[in-house]
Design an enzyme around this catalytic site. Structure first.
Site, PDB file in Angstrom:
ATOM      1  N   ASN A  89     -74.531 -13.196 -30.368  1.00  0.00           N
ATOM      2  CA  ASN A  89     -73.781 -13.611 -31.552  1.00  0.00           C
ATOM      3  C   ASN A  89     -72.360 -14.090 -31.230  1.00  0.00           C
ATOM      4  O   ASN A  89     -71.776 -14.849 -31.999  1.00  0.00           O
ATOM      5  CB  ASN A  89     -73.728 -12.420 -32.531  1.00  0.00           C
ATOM      6  CG  ASN A  89     -72.689 -12.600 -33.605  1.00  0.00           C
ATOM      7  OD1 ASN A  89     -72.927 -13.247 -34.619  1.00  0.00           O
ATOM      8  ND2 ASN A  89     -71.498 -12.028 -33.399  1.00  0.00           N
ATOM      9  N   TYR A 153     -68.633 -27.655 -30.690  1.00  0.00           N
ATOM     10  CA  TYR A 153     -69.373 -26.540 -31.296  1.00  0.00           C
ATOM     11  C   TYR A 153     -70.840 -26.935 -31.554  1.00  0.00           C
ATOM     12  O   TYR A 153     -71.768 -26.192 -31.236  1.00  0.00           O
ATOM     13  CB  TYR A 153     -68.658 -26.153 -32.593  1.00  0.00           C
ATOM     14  CG  TYR A 153     -69.191 -24.950 -33.319  1.00  0.00           C
ATOM     15  CD1 TYR A 153     -68.840 -23.661 -32.933  1.00  0.00           C
ATOM     16  CD2 TYR A 153     -70.028 -25.093 -34.426  1.00  0.00           C
ATOM     17  CE1 TYR A 153     -69.298 -22.547 -33.634  1.00  0.00           C
ATOM     18  CE2 TYR A 153     -70.490 -23.997 -35.129  1.00  0.00           C
ATOM     19  CZ  TYR A 153     -70.125 -22.722 -34.733  1.00  0.00           C
ATOM     20  OH  TYR A 153     -70.587 -21.632 -35.427  1.00  0.00           O
TER      21      TYR A 153
HETATM   22  P1  NAD Z   1     -65.876 -14.193 -36.046  1.00  0.00           P
HETATM   23  O1  NAD Z   1     -64.838 -15.023 -35.400  1.00  0.00           O
HETATM   24  O2  NAD Z   1     -65.542 -13.497 -37.329  1.00  0.00           O
HETATM   25  O3  NAD Z   1     -66.424 -13.100 -35.024  1.00  0.00           O
HETATM   26  C1  NAD Z   1     -66.753 -13.427 -33.700  1.00  0.00           C
HETATM   27  C2  NAD Z   1     -66.727 -12.172 -32.860  1.00  0.00           C
HETATM   28  O4  NAD Z   1     -67.012 -12.535 -31.498  1.00  0.00           O
HETATM   29  C3  NAD Z   1     -65.361 -11.484 -32.839  1.00  0.00           C
HETATM   30  O5  NAD Z   1     -65.538 -10.093 -32.955  1.00  0.00           O
HETATM   31  C4  NAD Z   1     -64.778 -11.887 -31.497  1.00  0.00           C
HETATM   32  O6  NAD Z   1     -63.838 -10.945 -30.989  1.00  0.00           O
HETATM   33  C5  NAD Z   1     -66.031 -11.974 -30.636  1.00  0.00           C
HETATM   34  N1  NAD Z   1     -65.866 -12.853 -29.486  1.00  0.00           N
HETATM   35  C6  NAD Z   1     -65.255 -14.063 -29.462  1.00  0.00           C
HETATM   36  N2  NAD Z   1     -65.271 -14.576 -28.224  1.00  0.00           N
HETATM   37  C7  NAD Z   1     -65.906 -13.667 -27.438  1.00  0.00           C
HETATM   38  C8  NAD Z   1     -66.229 -13.631 -26.055  1.00  0.00           C
HETATM   39  N3  NAD Z   1     -65.879 -14.629 -25.241  1.00  0.00           N
HETATM   40  N4  NAD Z   1     -66.895 -12.563 -25.576  1.00  0.00           N
HETATM   41  C9  NAD Z   1     -67.220 -11.542 -26.404  1.00  0.00           C
HETATM   42  N5  NAD Z   1     -66.933 -11.510 -27.719  1.00  0.00           N
HETATM   43  C10 NAD Z   1     -66.283 -12.568 -28.226  1.00  0.00           C
HETATM   44  O7  NAD Z   1     -67.117 -15.170 -36.245  1.00  0.00           O
HETATM   45  P2  NAD Z   1     -68.420 -15.058 -37.182  1.00  0.00           P
HETATM   46  O8  NAD Z   1     -68.222 -15.966 -38.322  1.00  0.00           O
HETATM   47  O9  NAD Z   1     -68.798 -13.641 -37.409  1.00  0.00           O
HETATM   48  O10 NAD Z   1     -69.487 -15.764 -36.223  1.00  0.00           O
HETATM   49  C11 NAD Z   1     -70.449 -15.064 -35.451  1.00  0.00           C
HETATM   50  C12 NAD Z   1     -71.434 -16.052 -34.876  1.00  0.00           C
HETATM   51  O11 NAD Z   1     -72.084 -16.764 -35.934  1.00  0.00           O
HETATM   52  C13 NAD Z   1     -70.801 -17.109 -33.982  1.00  0.00           C
HETATM   53  O12 NAD Z   1     -71.676 -17.405 -32.904  1.00  0.00           O
HETATM   54  C14 NAD Z   1     -70.678 -18.306 -34.904  1.00  0.00           C
HETATM   55  O13 NAD Z   1     -70.642 -19.508 -34.181  1.00  0.00           O
HETATM   56  C15 NAD Z   1     -71.937 -18.148 -35.721  1.00  0.00           C
HETATM   57  N6  NAD Z   1     -71.917 -18.836 -37.007  1.00  0.00           N
HETATM   58  C16 NAD Z   1     -71.015 -18.505 -37.966  1.00  0.00           C
HETATM   59  C17 NAD Z   1     -71.048 -19.165 -39.189  1.00  0.00           C
HETATM   60  C18 NAD Z   1     -70.107 -18.839 -40.300  1.00  0.00           C
HETATM   61  O14 NAD Z   1     -70.149 -19.521 -41.324  1.00  0.00           O
HETATM   62  N7  NAD Z   1     -69.256 -17.828 -40.185  1.00  0.00           N
HETATM   63  C19 NAD Z   1     -72.010 -20.160 -39.421  1.00  0.00           C
HETATM   64  C20 NAD Z   1     -72.910 -20.467 -38.419  1.00  0.00           C
HETATM   65  C21 NAD Z   1     -72.868 -19.790 -37.214  1.00  0.00           C
END
Ligand code: NAD
Length: 245
Positions: A89, A153
């Site tokens: 994730n 991305y």
């Molecule tokens: P977020 O930024 O709230 O959380 C991301 C988490 O990943 C954080 O806890 C951060 O500390 C951790 N992280 C970042 N870089 C890291 C690394 N190099 N190693 C380990 N941990 C790391 O983001 P989110 O919205 O919860 O997104 C989670 C996933 O879902 C991501 O892969 C994102 O691309 C994907 N996503 C999110 C959305 C959305 O609308 N929020 C939509 C599609 C996909």
């Protein structure tokens, strides 16, 4: 869904979608390793789960670091005797229009989102082949189809789909399923960072009229991680309240 006795890893689970996934898997009985680049939020999540009597520990790493990712997989499997569920994730965005994008923005996003997913999947595939079971779920994004301002991305998330599909075919005969999910627009710190105008535009594209909650995504992951989903592999599942990018 009952995940009692399962051993699970969720990357990037100190906050946001990853955190909701880790909480859900733990509530369903799994022993969960919370891993994040930030120790502060990883340890806070573990404390909260333990206070509720749930089984969790944490591992601080940058998923872009291949050695650290290998250690995460190997140490978790050693400690718990197996690794049943891996959820990739952890993800970042460094948005810019292509003509303004700097090489650093490209490299960072590919390193975390795509290479980071490879870094855990590679050692996990060895472990899961040996134990002849496992579930790998990768978080892609509906943005892979070409969200403006997110070439880096989108490319990373499209790469995750290719990685998922190939791994699913290689691992199928070992009873290991590999799937990707594509969240649409989910209410987290990542999306809260966009300007109000962009937020409103995104909501206007969602037929259900609201951003998704991290828990909406966690429920899908719990299903894919369970025994109930044993015949689903190599799939890419959208979860976006009907949103079409
Ligand atoms: P977020 O930024 O709230 O959380 C991301 C988490 O990943 C954080 O806890 C951060 O500390 C951790 N992280 C970042 N870089 C890291 C690394 N190099 N190693 C380990 N941990 C790391 O983001 P989110 O919205 O919860 O997104 C989670 C996933 O879902 C991501 O892969 C994102 O691309 C994907 N996503 C999110 C959305 C959305 O609308 N929020 C939509 C599609 C996909």
């Amino acid at each position: 869904i009952d995940l009692t006795g399962k051993s699970a890893i969720v990357t990037g689970s100190g906050r946001g979608i990853g955190r909701a996934i880790a909480v859900k898997l733990a509530e369903l009985g799994a022993a969960v390793t919370i891993c994040d680049i930030s120790e502060e939020i990883a340890s806070a999540t573990v404390s909260e789960l333990r206070q509720r009597g749930l089984e969790a520990d944490y591992f601080v790493l940058d998923v872009a670091d291949a050695d650290a990712a290998r250690a995460l997989i190997e140490k978790t499997a050693e400690k718990r005797g197996k690794l049943d569920i891996l959820v990739n994730n952890a993800g970042i965005n460094r948005d810019a229009m292509l003509h303004k994008m700097e090489r650093k923005q490209w490299d960072e996003v590919i390193a975390v989102n795509l290479t980071g997913t490879y870094n855990t999947m590679q050692p996990a595939s060895i472990q899961m082949r040996e134990q002849k079971s496992g579930r790998i779920i990768n978080i892609s994004s509906s943005s892979w189809m070409g969200n403006i301002g997110q070439a880096n991305y989108a490319a990373s998330k499209a790469g995750v789909i290719g990685l998922t599909k190939t791994a699913s075919r290689e691992l199928a005969k070992y009873n290991v399923t590999v799937n990707a999910i594509c969240p649409g627009f989910i209410d987290t710190d990542m999306t809260r960072g966009v300007p109000d105008k962009v937020w409103d535009l995104m909501i206007s594209k969602i037929p259900m009229g609201r951003a998704g909650a991290p828990e909406d995504v966690a429920n899908l992951i719990a299903f894919l991680a369970s025994d109930t989903a044993s015949y689903i592999t190599g799939e890419v599942i959208n979860i976006g309240g009907g949103m079409v990018l």
